[in-house]
Each structure stands twice: as structure tokens, then as C-alpha cells.
Design an enzyme around this catalytic site. Structure first.
Site, PDB file in Angstrom:
ATOM      1  N   ARG A 234       0.837  -1.187   0.000  1.00 48.07           N
ATOM      2  CA  ARG A 234       0.000   0.000   0.000  1.00 48.07           C
ATOM      3  C   ARG A 234       0.882   1.251   0.000  1.00 48.07           C
ATOM      4  O   ARG A 234       1.886   1.325   0.714  1.00 48.07           O
ATOM      5  CB  ARG A 234      -0.918   0.041   1.234  1.00 48.07           C
ATOM      6  CG  ARG A 234      -2.151  -0.849   1.122  1.00 48.07           C
ATOM      7  CD  ARG A 234      -3.130  -0.287   0.107  1.00 48.07           C
ATOM      8  NE  ARG A 234      -4.385  -1.001   0.074  1.00 48.07           N
ATOM      9  CZ  ARG A 234      -4.670  -1.987  -0.763  1.00 48.07           C
ATOM     10  NH1 ARG A 234      -3.749  -2.388  -1.632  1.00 48.07           N
ATOM     11  NH2 ARG A 234      -5.848  -2.566  -0.755  1.00 48.07           N
ATOM     12  N   ASP A 258       5.212  -0.335  -6.598  1.00 44.31           N
ATOM     13  CA  ASP A 258       4.057  -0.705  -7.418  1.00 44.31           C
ATOM     14  C   ASP A 258       2.798  -0.021  -6.902  1.00 44.31           C
ATOM     15  O   ASP A 258       1.722  -0.206  -7.459  1.00 44.31           O
ATOM     16  CB  ASP A 258       3.861  -2.225  -7.395  1.00 44.31           C
ATOM     17  CG  ASP A 258       2.785  -2.681  -8.360  1.00 44.31           C
ATOM     18  OD1 ASP A 258       2.859  -2.312  -9.553  1.00 44.31           O
ATOM     19  OD2 ASP A 258       1.848  -3.381  -7.926  1.00 44.31           O
ATOM     20  N   GLU A 263      -2.257   7.464  -5.644  1.00 45.69           N
ATOM     21  CA  GLU A 263      -2.239   6.825  -6.958  1.00 45.69           C
ATOM     22  C   GLU A 263      -3.558   6.895  -7.715  1.00 45.69           C
ATOM     23  O   GLU A 263      -3.582   6.756  -8.939  1.00 45.69           O
ATOM     24  CB  GLU A 263      -1.831   5.363  -6.820  1.00 45.69           C
ATOM     25  CG  GLU A 263      -2.850   4.476  -6.124  1.00 45.69           C
ATOM     26  CD  GLU A 263      -2.341   3.049  -5.945  1.00 45.69           C
ATOM     27  OE1 GLU A 263      -3.104   2.124  -6.247  1.00 45.69           O
ATOM     28  OE2 GLU A 263      -1.196   2.869  -5.505  1.00 45.69           O
ATOM     29  N   HIS A 295       0.510  -0.298 -10.004  1.00 42.80           N
ATOM     30  CA  HIS A 295      -0.255  -1.256  -9.192  1.00 42.80           C
ATOM     31  C   HIS A 295      -0.631  -2.493 -10.009  1.00 42.80           C
ATOM     32  O   HIS A 295      -1.803  -2.896 -10.081  1.00 42.80           O
ATOM     33  CB  HIS A 295      -1.512  -0.596  -8.624  1.00 42.80           C
ATOM     34  CG  HIS A 295      -1.870  -1.125  -7.262  1.00 42.80           C
ATOM     35  ND1 HIS A 295      -2.261  -0.324  -6.224  1.00 42.80           N
ATOM     36  CD2 HIS A 295      -1.903  -2.387  -6.773  1.00 42.80           C
ATOM     37  CE1 HIS A 295      -2.523  -1.061  -5.155  1.00 42.80           C
ATOM     38  NE2 HIS A 295      -2.297  -2.312  -5.463  1.00 42.80           N
TER      39      HIS A 295
END
Length: 329
Positions: A234, A258, A263, A295
Site C-alpha cells: 500500500r 508498485d 495513486e 499497481h
């Protein structure tokens, strides 16, 4: 019985259709997110399926209850963006997909680390510029490093197995230790101990208020100089400006991210014709020792199928029996 799924992607569509045909239950798919403008589309449906890392509408479960919804099934693991108490007070069951593909995320995290260790981002740029010199970008071998794994659930354990295959020394920290790993003596007693010993820190943990900005200037100072940080968990676990500063001064040798704290306006959007408004994110992208991906660690065929099927199976089970194996509340 009928369900509605929001944020349904094209790559999920075949699995929604296959499940619908197999179970003879209507599944309406919607490309857009579940927000205040689309909440009324849930009227008449028994279950809602959602997949979004951003904010859900305020008082969403109050509205869903009035609309007759019985179950809210997310096609991912994390429930940190859901008001579970509100869901409970409205009598709506919430389910998740606790293990759509632990190996997908674990494999991706190791893949990203290997690129950092061998400076592939730098060499890709140099080759594009026709600069074929090696020095000074000498790589590191994973088997010579100590990897600190934070979070030893399904994903963390899958990552541990991969790192062991490379011959790396692995240590771990988890507030809820795994009994088998505990017997092996893998755990350290605190974050600080893991920070002090690790050449690589990889995070496979949920986001909680207690762990908000776990990686910050203070904790980075406790780490080995030249540490690598991998985050497929996260974005809120990392204070990004603090990480950028450490990446620039060499305290952190590289980072593979990632996920990013802010985001939602960025990831899974085509922004090629737009100027990025997030200056912190833009600064992150300029660094050669950073790998940013939108992600996608989970994003394999196996995982996508499991996310759809398990979420729908869970919603069906709740409607038929009042419970499911994947019940969160």
C-alpha cells in the site's frame, strides 16, 4: 438474485460472462467507479462488486441498504478504504478475495528487485543513448544479501520461498507471526531490528493507521546505507518525499514501487497528453534508481480470474446462506 460489478475491466469481462453462464445469475458490469453519481445504479441488485483503491462514497452503506443490497464484495484484499462499522450497522455483509494469487505479487516484487540490483533502468537509458560502457554501475548478487520481509501472510511467505531459492538470507517481522516460520527462528522482534539488519526491505502487509508512513526519514535513518525498498502493498506505508530525499543522498540505493499514496488519479489512466499535476510523483519518475509500476503486481491471468470468480462466489454464498468463507464482517 442478481449482481452489479463496478470498475469492470475488459480483461475481466470473459470471466464475468463465464461465471454468469455457469451459475445462471445475472451480472451487470459497469466500466465506471462506484461513486456518488453511480450509487443509484445499485437499486434492485442483491450484491455489489467493486475494485478501487481510492475513496468510496460517503455514507455508501446507508445508501446501499436503502437500495436493497445485501452483500458488498470487493475483488481485492484490502478493506482499509471501507467503513466496516457503517456496513455492519446497515446489515450489509462485506467479503474480499484474500488470496487471488500470492505468487503473482511475490514474483513481481522479486523481479523488480533484480532489476534494481543489476541497474537495468540505467543500462536501458544508456543503450538508448548508444553509451555502451559498464562502469560505474556494477551489480549485486541477491544470494549475498539479507532480505527483510515485512508481513508473512500468503504473499510474504511466497516471497520468502523465492528469496530462499536465490540463496539469500531472509528475516521477517509480523505482528501476527506464522507458527511454522516462528519455529525456524526467522522472525526478528521489531521493525527497528529488521531495518538495522536488512539489505533489502520488502513489504507485504496491509495498511493500518498504526503503520501509516512506516517508511519515513526517521526509520530510513535506522536502515543500512544503500538499502533497497520494495513496496507492492500500500502506498500509504511510505512517506514519499522522505524516500525521495534518501534516494538522492544514497541512504536508499533503490526503490521499486508498485503502489503510491496518491495513486488513484494516476494509475490505470491514460495521461499521455496531460501534464502530471502531482509534483512529488513527477520527481519520483525522474530518478534512475526507482522503478514505478501502476499497481500491476497482481495482474496475471490467474489472478484476474480468481478475483472475479471468488468475489462472485462469495456474493452468491451470502445471498443463499447469509455467510461465506471470505466474510470480512
Amino acid at each position: 438474485m442478481k449482481f452489479i460489478a463496478f470498475n469492470a475491466r475488459e480483461d475481466e469481462q470473459q470471466y464475468f460472462e463465464a461465471w454468469e453462464k455457469k451459475n445462471d445469475i445475472q451480472v451487470k458490469t459497469v466500466k465506471g467507479a462506484l461513486d456518488s453519481n453511480t450509487l443509484d445504479r445499485t437499486i434492485g441488485y442483491d450484491g455489489v462488486l467493486a475494485l478501487q483503491t481510492g475513496v468510496f462514497p460517503n455514507k455508501m452503506f446507508d445508501k446501499l441498504n436503502k437500495n436493497g443490497v445485501k452483500v458488498f464484495s470487493i475483488r481485492n484484499v484490502g478493506v482499509d478504504n471501507l467503513d466496516l462499522e457503517e456496513a455492519k450497522s446497515n446489515g450489509i455483509k462485506v467479503t474480499n478475495v484474500p488470496a487471488y494469487s500470492p505468487n503473482a505479487i511475490a514474483e513481481f516484487s522479486v523481479t523488480q528487485l533484480m532489476q534494481l540490483l543489476r541497474n537495468t533502468t540505467v543500462f536501458r537509458r544508456k543503450v538508448a543513448e548508444h553509451d555502451f560502457r559498464w562502469a560505474p554501475f556494477v551489480g549485486k548478487e541477491l544470494r549475498s544479501l539479507t532480505v527483510g520481509v515485512i508481513g508473512t501472510g500468503r504473499i510474504g511467505r511466497a516471497a520468502i520461498n523465492i528469496y530462499r531459492g536465490f540463496g539469500a538470507k531472509v528475516i521477517a517481522y509480523d505482528v501476527y507471526p506464522n507458527s511454522e516460520l516462528e519455529k525456524e527462528g526467522m522472525y526478528v522482534s521489531s521493525y527497528d531490528e529488521l531495518f538495522a539488519q536488512s539489505d533489502v526491505i520488502t513489504m507485504h502487509m496491509p495498511a493500518t493507521p498504526k503503520d501509516h508512513h512506516l517508511i519515513n526519514a526517521e526509520t530510513i535513518a535506522k536502515m543500512k546505507k544503500g538499502v533497497y525498498i520494495i513496496n507492492t502493498a500500500r502506498g500509504s506505508l511510505i512517506n514519499t518525499p522522505d524516500l525521495i530525499a534518501a534516494l538522492k543522498n544514497g541512504q536508499v540505493a533503490g526503490a521499486a514501487l508498485d503502489t503510491y499514496e496518491n495513486e488513484s488519479p494516476l494509475f490505470n489512466h491514460d495521461l499521455r497528453e496531460e501534464e502530471l499535476q502531482d509534483k512529488v510523483f513527477s520527481e519520483l519518475l525522474e530518478l534512475d534508481n526507482v522503478l514505478v509500476t501502476p499497481h500491476v503486481a497482481f495482474y496475471t491471468e490467474t489472478a484476474v480470474k480468481n478475483m472475479v470468480f471468488v468475489a462472485l462466489d462469495s456474493a452468491k454464498a451470502v445471498c443463499e446462506t447469509g455467510t461465506a468463507d471470505t466474510i470480512v464482517i
